[in-house]
Design an enzyme around this catalytic site. Structure first.
Site, PDB file in Angstrom:
ATOM      1  N   CYS A 253     -11.499   6.454 -26.692  1.00 21.12           N
ATOM      2  CA  CYS A 253     -12.861   5.971 -26.913  1.00 21.12           C
ATOM      3  C   CYS A 253     -13.678   5.938 -25.628  1.00 21.12           C
ATOM      4  O   CYS A 253     -14.888   6.074 -25.658  1.00 21.12           O
ATOM      5  CB  CYS A 253     -12.851   4.601 -27.574  1.00 21.12           C
ATOM      6  SG  CYS A 253     -12.427   3.298 -26.456  1.00 21.12           S
TER       7      CYS A 253
ATOM      8  N   ASN B 203       0.721   7.958 -12.083  1.00 22.71           N
ATOM      9  CA  ASN B 203      -0.635   8.364 -11.668  1.00 22.71           C
ATOM     10  C   ASN B 203      -1.731   7.773 -12.540  1.00 22.71           C
ATOM     11  O   ASN B 203      -2.897   7.866 -12.200  1.00 22.71           O
ATOM     12  CB  ASN B 203      -0.757   9.891 -11.651  1.00 22.71           C
ATOM     13  CG  ASN B 203      -0.399  10.510 -12.984  1.00 22.71           C
ATOM     14  OD1 ASN B 203       0.697  10.299 -13.493  1.00 22.71           O
ATOM     15  ND2 ASN B 203      -1.303  11.258 -13.559  1.00 22.71           N
TER      16      ASN B 203
ATOM     17  N   THR C 285       3.512  35.927  -0.321  1.00 21.23           N
ATOM     18  CA  THR C 285       2.961  35.702   1.022  1.00 21.23           C
ATOM     19  C   THR C 285       2.467  34.270   1.143  1.00 21.23           C
ATOM     20  O   THR C 285       1.761  33.775   0.268  1.00 21.23           O
ATOM     21  CB  THR C 285       1.816  36.713   1.286  1.00 21.23           C
ATOM     22  OG1 THR C 285       2.362  38.014   1.149  1.00 21.23           O
ATOM     23  CG2 THR C 285       1.230  36.544   2.677  1.00 21.23           C
TER      24      THR C 285
HETATM   25  C1  LIG Z   1       2.134  12.442 -10.583  1.00 23.70           C
HETATM   26  C2  LIG Z   1       1.629  13.845 -10.518  1.00 23.70           C
HETATM   27  N1  LIG Z   1       2.489  14.851 -10.616  1.00 23.70           N
HETATM   28  C3  LIG Z   1       2.095  16.134 -10.548  1.00 23.70           C
HETATM   29  C4  LIG Z   1       0.767  16.454 -10.382  1.00 23.70           C
HETATM   30  C5  LIG Z   1       0.362  17.894 -10.327  1.00 23.70           C
HETATM   31  O1  LIG Z   1       0.048  18.277  -9.016  1.00 23.70           O
HETATM   32  P1  LIG Z   1      -0.809  19.594  -8.713  1.00 23.70           P
HETATM   33  O2  LIG Z   1      -2.196  19.326  -9.167  1.00 23.70           O
HETATM   34  O3  LIG Z   1      -0.712  19.783  -7.231  1.00 23.70           O
HETATM   35  O4  LIG Z   1      -0.165  20.728  -9.439  1.00 23.70           O
HETATM   36  C6  LIG Z   1      -0.182  15.418 -10.278  1.00 23.70           C
HETATM   37  C7  LIG Z   1      -1.626  15.731 -10.121  1.00 23.70           C
HETATM   38  O5  LIG Z   1      -2.473  15.190 -10.797  1.00 23.70           O
HETATM   39  C8  LIG Z   1       0.263  14.084 -10.354  1.00 23.70           C
HETATM   40  O6  LIG Z   1      -0.595  13.046 -10.260  1.00 23.70           O
END
Ligand SMILES: Cc1ncc(COP(=O)(O)O)c(C=O)c1O
Length: 378
Positions: A327, A150, A236
């Site tokens: 930074c 990510n 729920t």
């Molecule tokens: C690779 C990855 N895993 C897990 C998550 C966590 O997901 P959530 O925000 O739905 O808990 C994120 C969110 O930023 C993510 O990018």
């Protein structure tokens, strides 16, 4: 002008998703566990959404467990592997999301598992030869490796990794939070135990996602309570969220190639403009399309007196982005991902991330703001 180029953090909700959710909110308020008309009606929405999701991933509806999102799904996969499958050892990498990284560290610190790290390259590629060496050890193992990073976008070869785990009898979980809704998955042919999803990464609502659990893999509740979600996740159900997730997924997959081409073209445009603006620019992670998630571009920029607090300055100029070096963000802790690939975290960096709603003018605007910060002309 105000532009949002932080779609890896979250994405704007699609208007069609809002419509689908608000219909359910207004009309279908029953508790899906109730056996009367209102309950059955609400339950039908949940089960219909489950069928939609399962069809898109080519799996069985019973393999989809709805829950609050990526963090919960990652936690559940990891905890279930220990408690329901008897896993004694986990192999992961140093550049996983904290939903995985902190979870496995906590389990190691409590003495519940042996934890091993597979090597990653300076581009964030997992060393599959090293993974194979680690898999030779004869212990009940879970491998947990994310599909796309990510922060730096590098993709894991999912099929190859899954086949390797299968060959050595290890369970395999992949955090697919950044890739579900952006790539096709055929879960009939992919030998994987667990996948995780968060709807807000593909124009769905926040606070809802799911864990895919292969029907051959046992799982166990981590939250005790009612018998919702086949007893695996009490509480729920978030009916509106689940309906929104299914709608967002349908929309994402309806025009996947078109979205992909649009977003990849924006990324290519940004790469070429950045190269013109900063001849020494470099990119963290892979940029080659077959190895890199097309929605993310992580840029390493030159260090000058203008680049201090870069993200803050970009924000003041109307550009919402994020980054991982201390930074540029003003944080005193650099990203574990950049550290994990051995990057020089004293250099400024920006993670730009795009969605199908991103426009070329917005990229242009962000580039102009960067240019004005560095006082360079294109
Ligand atoms: C690779 C990855 N895993 C897990 C998550 C966590 O997901 P959530 O925000 O739905 O808990 C994120 C969110 O930023 C993510 O990018």
């Amino acid at each position: 002008m105000r532009v949002f180029l932080d779609n890896a953090a979250t994405t704007p909700i699609a208007p069609e998703v809002v419509d689908a959710m608000s219909d359910v909110m207004k009309e279908h308020f029953g508790n899906p566990s109730s056996t009367h008309f209102h309950g059955r009606n609400a339950k039908a929405y949940i089960e219909n959404s489950r069928r939609i999701v399962a069809k898109l991933l080519n799996c069985s509806p019973s393999e989809i467990i709805f829950m609050s999102g990526g963090t919960e799904a990652d936690n559940m996969a990891i905890h279930a592997s220990i408690h329901a499958l008897g896993v004694e050892r986990i192999i992961t990498s140093a550049i996983e999301h904290h939903a995985v990284g902190y979870t496995v560290e906590a389990l190691r610190d409590r003495g519940e598992i042996q934890l091993d790290y597979v090597q990653v390259s300076d581009k964030g590629n997992v060393n599959l030869e090293h993974l194979e060496e680690l898999l030779l050890q004869n212990k009940k193992t879970l491998v947990t490796l994310m599909h796309a990073n990510n922060e730096i976008s590098t993709l894991l070869p999912l099929n190859e990794t899954a086949e390797l785990c299968k060959k050595y009898g290890a369970y395999f979980h992949s955090d697919t939070v950044q890739t579900i809704g952006h790539y096709l998955f055929d879960l009939q042919s992919l030998p994987i135990d667990f996948l995780t999803c968060a709807a807000h990464k593909f124009h769905g609502p926040k606070g809802v996602g799911f864990l895919y659990v292969n029907r051959k893999t046992k799982a166990e509740a981590q939250i005790y309570g009612g018998s919702q979600e086949r007893g695996l996740r009490g509480g729920t159900e978030n009916i509106y969220g689940v309906v929104g997730l299914a709608k967002a997924m349908e929309l994402a997959y309806a025009n996947l190639d078109e979205h992909r081409q649009h977003i990849q073209a924006l990324k290519d445009y940004m790469i070429s403009e950045l190269k013109i603006m900063f001849p020494t620019v470099s990119f963290y992670g892979e940029t080659e399309p077959s190895k890199s998630l097309y929605t993310i571009l992580n840029v390493c920029l030159p260090l000058t007196d203008k680049s201090r607090m870069l993200l803050f300055t970009l924000d003041l100029k109307g550009v919402s982005v994020s980054g991982g070096s201390a930074c540029s963000s003003g944080s005193n802790k650099p990203s574990h991902v950049l550290e994990g690939i051995g990057a020089d975290v004293s250099l400024p960096n920006v993670r730009f991330s795009f969605s199908r709603y991103t426009k070329k003018e917005e990229i242009r605007f962000a580039m102009d703001q960067l240019s004005s910060i560095y006082q360079r002309n294109l």
